[in-house]
Write a protein that holds these residues in place. Sequence first.
Motif, PDB file in Angstrom:
ATOM      1  N   SER A   2      36.533  36.065  21.531  1.00 41.85           N
ATOM      2  CA  SER A   2      36.950  35.354  22.741  1.00 41.85           C
ATOM      3  C   SER A   2      36.446  36.096  23.971  1.00 41.85           C
ATOM      4  CB  SER A   2      38.476  35.248  22.798  1.00 41.85           C
ATOM      5  OG  SER A   2      38.984  34.645  21.649  1.00 41.85           O
ATOM      6  N   PRO A   3      35.344  35.642  24.553  1.00 41.73           N
ATOM      7  CA  PRO A   3      34.886  36.258  25.798  1.00 41.73           C
ATOM      8  C   PRO A   3      35.656  35.677  26.984  1.00 41.73           C
ATOM      9  CG  PRO A   3      33.341  34.597  25.113  1.00 41.73           C
ATOM     10  CD  PRO A   3      34.404  34.668  24.046  1.00 41.73           C
ATOM     11  N   TYR A   4      35.738  36.415  28.060  1.00 42.86           N
ATOM     12  CA  TYR A   4      36.368  35.896  29.267  1.00 42.86           C
ATOM     13  C   TYR A   4      35.747  36.536  30.497  1.00 42.86           C
ATOM     14  CZ  TYR A   4      39.068  40.207  29.434  1.00 42.86           C
ATOM     15  OH  TYR A   4      39.434  41.513  29.490  1.00 42.86           O
ATOM     16  N   ALA A   5      35.893  35.869  31.622  1.00 44.03           N
ATOM     17  CA  ALA A   5      35.396  36.368  32.900  1.00 44.03           C
ATOM     18  C   ALA A   5      36.301  35.827  33.998  1.00 44.03           C
ATOM     19  CB  ALA A   5      33.957  35.922  33.130  1.00 44.03           C
ATOM     20  N   GLY A   6      36.391  36.558  35.090  1.00 41.18           N
ATOM     21  CA  GLY A   6      37.226  36.114  36.202  1.00 41.18           C
ATOM     22  C   GLY A   6      36.739  36.664  37.521  1.00 41.18           C
ATOM     23  N   ILE A   7      37.048  35.943  38.578  1.00 39.70           N
ATOM     24  CA  ILE A   7      36.739  36.373  39.937  1.00 39.70           C
ATOM     25  C   ILE A   7      38.027  36.277  40.739  1.00 39.70           C
ATOM     26  CG2 ILE A   7      35.404  35.887  42.019  1.00 39.70           C
ATOM     27  CD1 ILE A   7      33.294  34.613  40.238  1.00 39.70           C
ATOM     28  N   TYR A   8      38.355  37.343  41.458  1.00 41.10           N
ATOM     29  CA  TYR A   8      39.590  37.403  42.236  1.00 41.10           C
ATOM     30  C   TYR A   8      39.273  37.820  43.668  1.00 41.10           C
ATOM     31  CZ  TYR A   8      41.664  37.584  37.604  1.00 41.10           C
ATOM     32  OH  TYR A   8      42.004  37.319  36.320  1.00 41.10           O
ATOM     33  N   ALA A   9      40.072  37.344  44.602  1.00 41.68           N
ATOM     34  CA  ALA A   9      39.989  37.791  45.996  1.00 41.68           C
ATOM     35  C   ALA A   9      41.220  38.645  46.268  1.00 41.68           C
ATOM     36  CB  ALA A   9      39.950  36.600  46.938  1.00 41.68           C
ATOM     37  N   ASP A  10      41.027  39.788  46.905  1.00 41.87           N
ATOM     38  CA  ASP A  10      42.117  40.706  47.242  1.00 41.87           C
ATOM     39  C   ASP A  10      42.123  40.920  48.744  1.00 41.87           C
ATOM     40  OD1 ASP A  10      42.810  41.210  44.552  1.00 41.87           O
ATOM     41  OD2 ASP A  10      41.240  42.721  44.407  1.00 41.87           O
ATOM     42  N   TYR A  11      43.307  41.050  49.303  1.00 40.68           N
ATOM     43  CA  TYR A  11      43.421  41.433  50.706  1.00 40.68           C
ATOM     44  C   TYR A  11      44.348  42.634  50.777  1.00 40.68           C
ATOM     45  CZ  TYR A  11      43.421  41.246  55.714  1.00 40.68           C
ATOM     46  OH  TYR A  11      43.226  41.564  57.022  1.00 40.68           O
ATOM     47  N   TYR A  12      43.860  43.725  51.307  1.00 38.26           N
ATOM     48  CA  TYR A  12      44.621  44.969  51.381  1.00 38.26           C
ATOM     49  C   TYR A  12      45.312  45.066  52.732  1.00 38.26           C
ATOM     50  CZ  TYR A  12      42.120  46.305  47.208  1.00 38.26           C
ATOM     51  OH  TYR A  12      41.618  46.335  45.929  1.00 38.26           O
ATOM     52  N   PHE A  13      46.638  45.212  52.697  1.00 38.81           N
ATOM     53  CA  PHE A  13      47.466  45.331  53.896  1.00 38.81           C
ATOM     54  C   PHE A  13      47.851  46.791  54.091  1.00 38.81           C
ATOM     55  CE2 PHE A  13      48.200  41.070  52.271  1.00 38.81           C
ATOM     56  CZ  PHE A  13      48.017  40.296  53.399  1.00 38.81           C
ATOM     57  N   ASN A  14      46.915  47.648  54.367  1.00 36.79           N
ATOM     58  CA  ASN A  14      47.182  49.075  54.487  1.00 36.79           C
ATOM     59  C   ASN A  14      47.126  49.553  55.928  1.00 36.79           C
ATOM     60  OD1 ASN A  14      47.615  49.469  51.806  1.00 36.79           O
ATOM     61  ND2 ASN A  14      45.488  49.882  51.350  1.00 36.79           N
TER      62      ASN A  14
END
Length: 84
Positions: A7-19
């Motif tokens: 089972s191959p998988y792939a993903g793309i995520y957007a992150d926003y850092y509130f530092n």
Amino acid sequence: MSGMRLSPYAGIYADYYFNRDNVVPLGAPALLPIEVVHGLSARVTSGLVMSATEGVTLSLDSELGGIGNDFKVWTVRGRASVPF
């Protein structure tokens, strides 16, 4: 091989850092440099899971984070599980 499943998988995520908060607990080390780690960035993940009918599972995961920001984080992890 019969009884094996890949089972191959792939993903793309957007992150926003509130530092941008300058409050640091007394005695706590500064783990992330506030000037560098802030704003929008992206993560790309991928991996492969191999499982057998007997319940044995092997997986290899990878992730590249910090895309579009001033830092990059590369992570690779392998796992194996065997029921007993």
